[in-house]
Enzyme design. Structure first.
Site, PDB file in Angstrom:
ATOM      1  N   ASN A  74       9.784 -66.724  43.371  1.00  0.00           N
ATOM      2  CA  ASN A  74       8.791 -67.616  44.001  1.00  0.00           C
ATOM      3  C   ASN A  74       7.367 -67.422  43.481  1.00  0.00           C
ATOM      4  O   ASN A  74       6.414 -67.947  44.055  1.00  0.00           O
ATOM      5  CB  ASN A  74       8.830 -67.471  45.533  1.00  0.00           C
ATOM      6  N   ASP A 124      21.076 -49.735  50.910  1.00  0.00           N
ATOM      7  CA  ASP A 124      20.471 -48.430  51.102  1.00  0.00           C
ATOM      8  C   ASP A 124      20.387 -48.179  52.610  1.00  0.00           C
ATOM      9  O   ASP A 124      20.053 -49.082  53.370  1.00  0.00           O
ATOM     10  CB  ASP A 124      19.055 -48.423  50.506  1.00  0.00           C
ATOM     11  N   ASP A 148      20.098 -42.418  51.907  1.00  0.00           N
ATOM     12  CA  ASP A 148      18.876 -41.755  51.473  1.00  0.00           C
ATOM     13  C   ASP A 148      18.761 -40.338  52.057  1.00  0.00           C
ATOM     14  O   ASP A 148      18.939 -40.155  53.270  1.00  0.00           O
ATOM     15  CB  ASP A 148      17.693 -42.611  51.953  1.00  0.00           C
ATOM     16  N   GLU A 193      22.688 -39.442  48.938  1.00  0.00           N
ATOM     17  CA  GLU A 193      21.687 -38.824  48.067  1.00  0.00           C
ATOM     18  C   GLU A 193      21.433 -37.419  48.614  1.00  0.00           C
ATOM     19  O   GLU A 193      20.977 -37.268  49.750  1.00  0.00           O
ATOM     20  CB  GLU A 193      20.389 -39.635  48.073  1.00  0.00           C
ATOM     21  N   HIS A 228      15.623 -45.324  40.357  1.00  0.00           N
ATOM     22  CA  HIS A 228      14.240 -45.722  40.649  1.00  0.00           C
ATOM     23  C   HIS A 228      13.312 -44.527  40.890  1.00  0.00           C
ATOM     24  O   HIS A 228      12.108 -44.719  41.048  1.00  0.00           O
ATOM     25  CB  HIS A 228      14.246 -46.634  41.872  1.00  0.00           C
ATOM     26  N   ASP A 229      13.860 -43.318  40.981  1.00  0.00           N
ATOM     27  CA  ASP A 229      13.029 -42.120  41.191  1.00  0.00           C
ATOM     28  C   ASP A 229      12.907 -41.277  39.931  1.00  0.00           C
ATOM     29  O   ASP A 229      12.273 -40.218  39.955  1.00  0.00           O
ATOM     30  CB  ASP A 229      13.660 -41.210  42.260  1.00  0.00           C
TER      31      ASP A 229
HETATM   32  C1  NOJ Z   1      14.710 -40.938  48.130  1.00  0.00           C
HETATM   33  C2  NOJ Z   1      14.418 -42.296  47.603  1.00  0.00           C
HETATM   34  O1  NOJ Z   1      15.255 -42.567  46.515  1.00  0.00           O
HETATM   35  C3  NOJ Z   1      12.959 -42.321  47.250  1.00  0.00           C
HETATM   36  O2  NOJ Z   1      12.597 -43.459  46.510  1.00  0.00           O
HETATM   37  C4  NOJ Z   1      12.180 -42.206  48.526  1.00  0.00           C
HETATM   38  O3  NOJ Z   1      10.805 -42.100  48.232  1.00  0.00           O
HETATM   39  C5  NOJ Z   1      12.591 -40.987  49.348  1.00  0.00           C
HETATM   40  N1  NOJ Z   1      14.007 -40.787  49.371  1.00  0.00           N
HETATM   41  C6  NOJ Z   1      12.126 -41.108  50.767  1.00  0.00           C
HETATM   42  O4  NOJ Z   1      12.862 -42.091  51.456  1.00  0.00           O
END
Ligand code: NOJ
Length: 558
Positions: A23, A98, A199, A255, A320-321
């Site tokens: 958008n 997630d 998470d 995770e 993404h981390d």
């Molecule tokens: C792990 C996530 O992958 C990360 O992106 C996030 O900042 C932390 N957990 C806190 O939720």
């Protein structure tokens, strides 16, 4: 070993904010993902994992949820979500969400109530403590720097936040909290989603009495190991399994930082009734300088720890981390294409469910922004501010933080060579990597030698090869600093993976046990694999996948 669809699946991770903006507001959205479902399907994956799309003030890009039952305005509406789910299912793709339940946003109505007075019924939804000698209740630091405690004027107590101060930790000891979370999980599963990526799930149970953390070398993760794997975590996960997970045909991946295979068995053993698999951090936490024997030792240790049905693993090199895998473990300059293909060969043939992070299939690389103003990640910004405030030179601080910064993988997906890489018609929320005119999906599509086409071939091959999923794994050269060579064997079929992790040519002597087997080259990242005699020459970052006959015979040319 029991066969399950989630062991055979390959997962594609979509970071919605940076995937495709439909958008024009500069932020990726659900309609953008719907538009690209055919692209994802064609890659040959089975499952999409979506990073959080719930209502959130975005202090930590959606990992701070203010309403679990609504879609973030930036991303669209619940109708968009329902369409995404239906369209994914129509293509035979599953969708995993997630699940962020260690903490909420401080803007969640539960927290607003909780902080309003000490006797509010929701007070005990979070973790409140009085000051200790006029200071924080203990010495814990948050992952995003500084104390994990925030003073709250209204009620004169501190609350705990292992991440930003806008992410207060939920109190899992409170059965009402757990009931609310399970209700929410069932609500999404009843909609038809196919599972959860959970998470920091091994942080839910806090250590009894919240003791001080022992001094750690790395002040930024002060207390990290203490936050994880407390004994109370297992009853919570077993309860969650009983109340929610066991009622659906879904996949779950936790995770879990600070875990070794001994923990992996507890979280993922089928008889334990907790999770299907975990993301451990042992690979991504290795030192920046590539240490191949160390990586092999870690993969071997996990394989042996979980094999024969004791548990199940996931395989990933980036998300993404984490920085982009080709920049971190490969060579993102001269051998970008070769090393991106080699890493794909690795992750798609090691034992465990593989996860592909968006853009990895294009060989996307880390980004190097000139100024801190171009960075968006809260972790990066906090660390920078802290170090500069401590008197360090800003340019040196920036240079030190860049390689591991989470924004490396959060720049927009590079679709084509038009302005903003075809990601948005507006101003992107984070700058596009300037290498997009050369590295983008349209160019990859047009080039049969691209990383993208290689992923497609490899994924097709994996689909037809149960040994790559269920086969035994055996490393043939644990100590070699450059060559990684291993076998996957199942039901009379044997596959040999041969990888050169270096910028130099290498030679590999054929192991005795393979010397007399016929071999068939199934896939390689150089146009013609040289294949003569008992010594195989490997070019820089060369990767080969062979089918090896079990019986002895004369070696065949590939
Ligand atoms: C792990 C996530 O992958 C990360 O992106 C996030 O900042 C932390 N957990 C806190 O939720």
């Amino acid at each position: 070993m029991e066969r399950n669809w989630w062991k055979e699946a390959v997962v594609y991770q979509v970071y919605p904010r940076s995937f495709l903006d439909a958008n024009g507001d500069g932020i990726g959205d659900l309609r953008g993902i719907i538009r690209k479902l055919d692209y994802i399907k064609e890659l040959g994956v089975d499952v999409i994992w979506l990073n959080p799309v719930y209502q959130s003030p975005n202090d930590d890009n959606g990992y701070d949820i203010s309403n679990y039952y609504q879609i973030m305005d930036d991303f669209g509406t619940m109708a968009d979500f329902d369409e995404l789910l239906a369209e994914a299912h129509r293509r035979g793709l599953r969708l995993v969400m997630d699940l962020v339940v260690n903490h909420t946003s401080d803007e969640h109505p539960w927290f607003r109530e909780s902080r309003s007075s000490r006797d509010n019924p929701k007070r005990d939804y979070y973790i409140w403590r009085p000051a200790r000698n006029g200071r924080e209740p203990n010495n814990w630091r948050s992952f995003f720097t500084q104390s994990a405690w925030e003073w709250d004027e209204t009620t004169g107590e501190y609350y705990l936040h292992l991440f930003s101060k806008k992410q207060p930790d939920l109190n899992w000891e409170n059965p009402e909290v757990r009931r609310e979370i399970y209700r929410m999980m069932r609500w999404w599963l009843d909609k038809g989603i196919d599972g959860f990526r959970m998470d920091v799930i091994n942080f839910l149970a806090k250590p009894a009495g919240l003791p001080d953390a022992p001094p750690a070398d790395q002040p930024s993760v002060f207390g990290g190991p203490l936050y994880a794997n407390q004994p109370g975590i297992h009853p919570y996960l077993q309860e969650m399994h009983r109340e929610v997970l066991s009622r659906y045909d879904i996949m779950t991946v936790g995770e879990t930082g600070f875990v070794a295979p001994e923990h992996g068995v507890l979280y993922t053993g089928a008889d334990r009734r907790e999770l299907n698999m975990v993301f451990h951090f042992e690979i991504v936490d290795t030192p920046a300088q590539l240490d191949l024997p160390l990586l092999k030792a870690i993969w071997g240790k996990w394989y042996h720890g979980l094999k024969e049905g004791k548990g199940w693993n996931s395989i990933y090199l980036n998300n993404h981390d984490q920085p982009r895998q080709v920049s971190r473990f490969g060579n993102d300059r001269q051998y970008r294409v070769e090393s991106a293909k080699l890493l794909a060969t690795l992750t798609l043939t090691l034992p465990g469910t593989p996860y592909i992070y968006q853009g990895e299939e294009l060989g996307m690389t880390n980004v190097c922004f000139e100024t801190i103003d171009d960075y968006r990640d809260i972790e990066m910004l906090n660390r920078y501010a802290e170090q500069v405030a401590a008197g360090r030179d800003p340019q040196t601080v920036l240079a030190g933080l860049r390689p591991k910064c989470r924004d490396n993988s959060r720049t927009p997906l590079q679709w084509d060579d038009s302005p903003q890489a075809g990601f948005t018609s507006g101003e992107p929320w984070i700058k596009v990597n300037p290498n997009y005119p050369a590295i983008n999906a349209a160019a990859a599509e047009a080039d049969p030698g691209s990383v993208l086409h290689y992923y497609r071939k490899l994924l097709r091959l994996r689909k037809q090869t149960p040994a790559l999923v269920y086969g035994d794994y055996r490393c043939l050269d644990e100590a070699d600093p450059f060559i990684y060579s291993y076998l996957r064997t199942l039901d009379g079929e044997r596959f040999w993976v041969l990888l050169n992790f270096s910028d130099q040519p290498q030679t590999v002597a054929l192991p005795d046990e393979l010397r007399h087997s016929r071999r068939e080259l199934l896939l390689a990242n150089y146009p013609e694999a040289e294949n003569c005699g008992a010594v195989l020459p490997l070019r820089p970052w060369e990767a080969r996948l062979y089918r090896m006959a079990m019986e002895s015979g004369s070696a065949e040319r590939a």
